[in-house]
Design a protein around this motif. Structure first.
Motif, short mmCIF file in Angstrom:
data_model
loop_
_atom_site.label_atom_id
_atom_site.label_comp_id
_atom_site.label_asym_id
_atom_site.label_seq_id
_atom_site.Cartn_x
_atom_site.Cartn_y
_atom_site.Cartn_z
N PHE A 189 0.84 -1.21 0.00
CA PHE A 189 0.00 0.00 0.00
C PHE A 189 0.87 1.25 0.00
O PHE A 189 0.65 2.18 -0.80
CB PHE A 189 -0.92 -0.01 1.22
CG PHE A 189 -1.74 1.23 1.38
CD1 PHE A 189 -2.87 1.42 0.61
CD2 PHE A 189 -1.37 2.22 2.28
CE1 PHE A 189 -3.64 2.58 0.74
CE2 PHE A 189 -2.12 3.37 2.42
CZ PHE A 189 -3.26 3.54 1.64
N ILE A 190 1.88 1.28 0.85
CA ILE A 190 2.76 2.46 0.94
C ILE A 190 3.54 2.65 -0.35
O ILE A 190 3.66 3.78 -0.86
CB ILE A 190 3.71 2.31 2.14
CG1 ILE A 190 2.92 2.39 3.45
CG2 ILE A 190 4.80 3.40 2.11
CD1 ILE A 190 3.74 2.06 4.69
N LEU A 191 4.06 1.58 -0.93
CA LEU A 191 4.85 1.69 -2.16
C LEU A 191 4.01 2.20 -3.33
O LEU A 191 4.47 3.03 -4.12
CB LEU A 191 5.47 0.34 -2.51
CG LEU A 191 6.62 -0.12 -1.61
CD1 LEU A 191 6.98 -1.57 -1.91
CD2 LEU A 191 7.84 0.78 -1.76
N VAL A 192 2.78 1.70 -3.45
CA VAL A 192 1.91 2.16 -4.53
C VAL A 192 1.58 3.64 -4.36
O VAL A 192 1.62 4.43 -5.31
CB VAL A 192 0.62 1.32 -4.60
CG1 VAL A 192 -0.37 1.92 -5.58
CG2 VAL A 192 0.95 -0.11 -5.00
N VAL A 193 1.27 4.04 -3.11
CA VAL A 193 0.92 5.44 -2.87
C VAL A 193 2.13 6.34 -3.08
O VAL A 193 2.01 7.44 -3.63
CB VAL A 193 0.35 5.60 -1.44
CG1 VAL A 193 0.14 7.08 -1.11
CG2 VAL A 193 -0.97 4.84 -1.32
#
Length: 226
Positions: free
Chosen positions: A153-157
């Motif tokens: 989630f963090i990497l995509v955002v």
């Protein structure tokens, strides 16, 4: 060179990362491409006051939604894969005929590994499974699964910001769009280098190939009106 551990001192266990290099780089690229395509798609419909802010928050909202979806699907894939492996282990443990169990293990091998594994190797695995005291009744999540989902989630955002931040700091939207695409290509180059080093395919070659993908995608976006 071998290292002898002092008596009474166990060698520390090597902990594998929850997400490997390919997972991390691919998720960052996913975020970059998602934000890039979304910014291109909404460019034509965000004219007016605060156009830059609108594009930034539109791209951020898009990546928040897709980051959540990707994280949830990671958990689904993880549980399904673990359940499949557990089902195979339970089948092997219950099977009374060793030849049938070995054949089931062979059928589960990836096609490119199957010719490299001897039946004797599979028999040793079968014997260890047959001798196992117990197996879990069902596949369950572990803490690292949720850590991995959060990381995805963090990497995509995070993939949003190199693409969208120029729209917050540059007033002219056309200039901001150019800066956004240049930053995206730079990050894709870095991502390609990381993948090239990981796979041994050549860092610079992989970086240039990733830039080529980014340029082709950007050209397609512009052609479609972005």
């Amino acid at each position: 060179m071998s290292t002898i551990m002092p008596a009474g001192h166990a060698q520390p266990e090597r902990r594998e990362p929850v997400l490997n290099t390919v997972d991390r780089v691919c998720e960052i690229c996913f975020g970059l491409f998602m934000a890039l395509t979304f910014v291109g798609a909404v460019k034509a419909v965000t004219a007016g006051a605060d156009e830059g802010n609108k594009m930034f928050f539109a791209a951020l909202g898009c990546n928040l939604a897709w980051g959540l979806a990707d994280a949830v699907m990671y958990l689904v894939r993880t549980l399904v894969d673990r359940g499949q492996r557990l089902k195979l282990a339970q089948t092997i443990k219950r099977e009374q005929d060793p030849a049938v169990a070995v054949r089931a293990l062979r059928d589960a091998l990836p096609e490119n590994l199957e010719p490299l594994v001897e039946d004797a190797d599979l028999e040793r695995i079968r014997a260890r499974l047959a001798a196992a005291a117990t197996l879990p009744p069902r596949a369950n999540f572990v803490l690292d699964d949720f850590v991995g989902a959060l990381g995805i989630f963090i990497l995509v955002v995070l993939g949003t910001f190199p693409v969208a931040v120029p729209f917050l700091v540059v007033k002219d939207v056309t200039t901001a769009l150019i800066a956004s695409r240049v930053l995206t290509l730079a990050m894709l180059f870095i991502a390609g280098i990381a993948l090239g080093r990981y796979t041994g395919a050549g860092a610079m070659k992989a970086g240039i190939a990733m830039i080529a993908v980014g340029i082709l995608l950007t050209m397609a976006i512009i052609k479609l009106g972005g």
